[in-house]
Design an enzyme around this catalytic site. Structure first.
Site, short mmCIF file in Angstrom:
data_model
loop_
_atom_site.label_atom_id
_atom_site.label_comp_id
_atom_site.label_asym_id
_atom_site.label_seq_id
_atom_site.Cartn_x
_atom_site.Cartn_y
_atom_site.Cartn_z
N CYS A 209 0.87 -1.19 0.00
CA CYS A 209 0.00 0.00 0.00
C CYS A 209 0.90 1.23 0.00
CB CYS A 209 -0.92 0.00 1.21
SG CYS A 209 -1.80 -1.55 1.49
N LYS A 215 7.21 5.51 2.75
CA LYS A 215 7.87 4.33 3.31
C LYS A 215 8.68 3.61 2.23
CE LYS A 215 4.69 3.52 7.18
NZ LYS A 215 3.83 4.69 6.96
N ASP A 233 -0.18 0.05 -5.35
CA ASP A 233 -1.32 0.71 -4.73
C ASP A 233 -2.48 0.71 -5.71
OD1 ASP A 233 -1.39 2.66 -2.05
OD2 ASP A 233 -3.00 3.06 -3.47
N ASP A 281 1.13 -1.31 4.85
CA ASP A 281 0.81 -0.05 5.54
C ASP A 281 -0.67 0.21 5.23
OD1 ASP A 281 0.86 2.39 6.79
OD2 ASP A 281 1.87 3.43 5.15
N CYS A 334 -1.74 3.28 11.18
CA CYS A 334 -1.60 4.49 12.01
C CYS A 334 -2.88 4.68 12.82
CB CYS A 334 -1.28 5.72 11.16
SG CYS A 334 -2.38 5.98 9.76
#
Length: 390
Positions: A209, A215, A233, A281, A334
């Site tokens: 992702c 990242k 993605d 992620d 996150c």
């Protein structure tokens, strides 16, 4: 603009932001940018003051306010300089009347505050989610070293091996070091999440992702541009931002692959069972990033959270088809909600007993389930859940 006019303008902007949150329309940063672009009479000091008022009012409210005036009245309860500006002057807000009800305070809408509490986030730790975030940098080791890099302002080293911290609002993007790719803006927690991948030169690593590639660029530096790094993605727009960033950073081992949702393996067929490591992620609620985007609390509902957790489970299952035997899956969100973190990872391990959780040697964080949690309160980073399996 007078101080009272700034308050009234902020109230009108808050009205638009509240409507956008309720209707899933434009986010706060876009609404502010559009207004500033269309109202050139507002000078730089006006724009700065209005932005600070708007975001302070958003942070002061828990549930979605009835309107912008209620949000500003809530801020007036915590900032004594605001109430006198409701003076009825030209371009200023009408005076406060008896019986006017300010918006409610709190960390988040009630249902979401309860979910945080169920995930062990309450009290001062929850309130810290609404502090202002620092500005962190990552030194790009493809071009520079933290120990010898010279920057225009004083910096502090963070717990990340190549992390630096400067004051919020520092115009980093105007520095030669930024334009030349010596540094990238990246939260320390995000940098530590990349460490969990344990990417090595010569490996095949998939950033499942990748988004805009923050990242991915960190992984390219860790791999010293050796090996294969796939940035994939489903969002064409976000993925398109990676190429110019990679060129600036001198990252040459990255291949971008656009994915179709639910048909990701078709695009990644050449790498099925070949990856040494897969980083997920995952899309999430973003509860760990409220310091940067406090309005996100108003955009989340139970239905959207359910959609996100389903995507996370799908991506974890997908990664099992990409890693080679003994390969590593690093799962990152996150978010501080267990249903997106420890609970989600436990469910993955139950579905795939051939994988076991691996210990993480990170300089920050606390154990949460079979992974680690970073939080603004304990670690001074954005909030993250990080786990690894192989």
């Amino acid at each position: 603009m007078t101080p009272a006019a700034r308050v009234q303008t902020s109230i009108k902007l808050l009205d638009a932001i509240i409507a956008g949150a309720r209707g899933k329309g434009a986010p706060a940063d876009r609404i502010l940018a559009d207004w500033f672009r269309s109202n050139r009479f507002a000078g730089s000091k006006d724009r700065r003051a209005i932005r600070e008022l708007v975001y302070a009012a958003i942070r002061a409210c828990g549930p979605v306010p009835a309107n912008g005036r209620a949000a500003m009245l809530r801020l007036a309860e915590t900032d004594e300089s605001i109430a006198p500006l409701f003076d009825g002057s030209n371009y200023g807000p009408p005076p406060i009347t008896e019986g006017e009800v300010p918006a409610e305070g709190g960390v988040a809408p009630v249902w979401l505050a309860e979910r945080l509490r169920d995930s062990g986030v309450e009290g001062e730790e929850a309130l810290a989610l609404l502090d202002r975030a620092p500005l962190d940098l990552r030194v790009n080791t493809l071009k520079a070293e933290r120990a010898t890099l010279e920057l225009p302002v004083e910096t502090a080293a963070t717990a990340a091996p190549n992390g630096l911290r400067v004051l919020p609002g520092t115009p980093v993007d105007q520095w030669p070091a930024y334009r030349e790719g010596l540094i990238e803006v990246q939260d320390t927690g995000s940098q530590l999440a990349c460490l969990a991948v344990e990417a090595k030169p010569g490996e095949t690593v998939i950033d499942l992702c990748a988004g805009g590639g923050g990242k991915t660029l960190a992984l390219a530096a860790t791999m010293d541009n050796l090996g294969t790094l796939i940035a994939s993605d489903t969002d064409r727009g976000r993925l398109s931002r990676l190429a110019p960033r990679a060129e600036r950073a001198g990252a040459t081992n990255i291949e971008s692959i656009l994915l179709n949702p639910k048909a990701e393996l078709e695009a990644l067929a050449a790498y099925a069972g070949q990856a040494d490591a897969v980083l997920i992620d995952a899309p999430c609620s973003g509860t760990g990033t409220w310091r940067r985007n406090p309005e996100a609390r108003w955009r989340l509902d139970d239905k959207e959270l359910g959609r996100l957790t389903a995507i996370q489970a799908h991506l974890l299952d997908l990664a099992t088809n990409l890693v080679k035997p003994g390969g590593r899956i690093a799962y990152v969100t996150c978010s501080l909600l267990d249903e997106e973190g420890a609970g989600q990872f436990d469910a993955f391990l139950a579905r795939h007993p051939q994988f076991t959780a691996q210990p993480l040697a990170l300089p920050l964080g606390r154990e949460r389930g079979k992974g680690m949690r970073l939080s603004p309160y304990h670690d001074g980073t954005d909030g993250f859940f990080i786990a690894c399996a192989s």
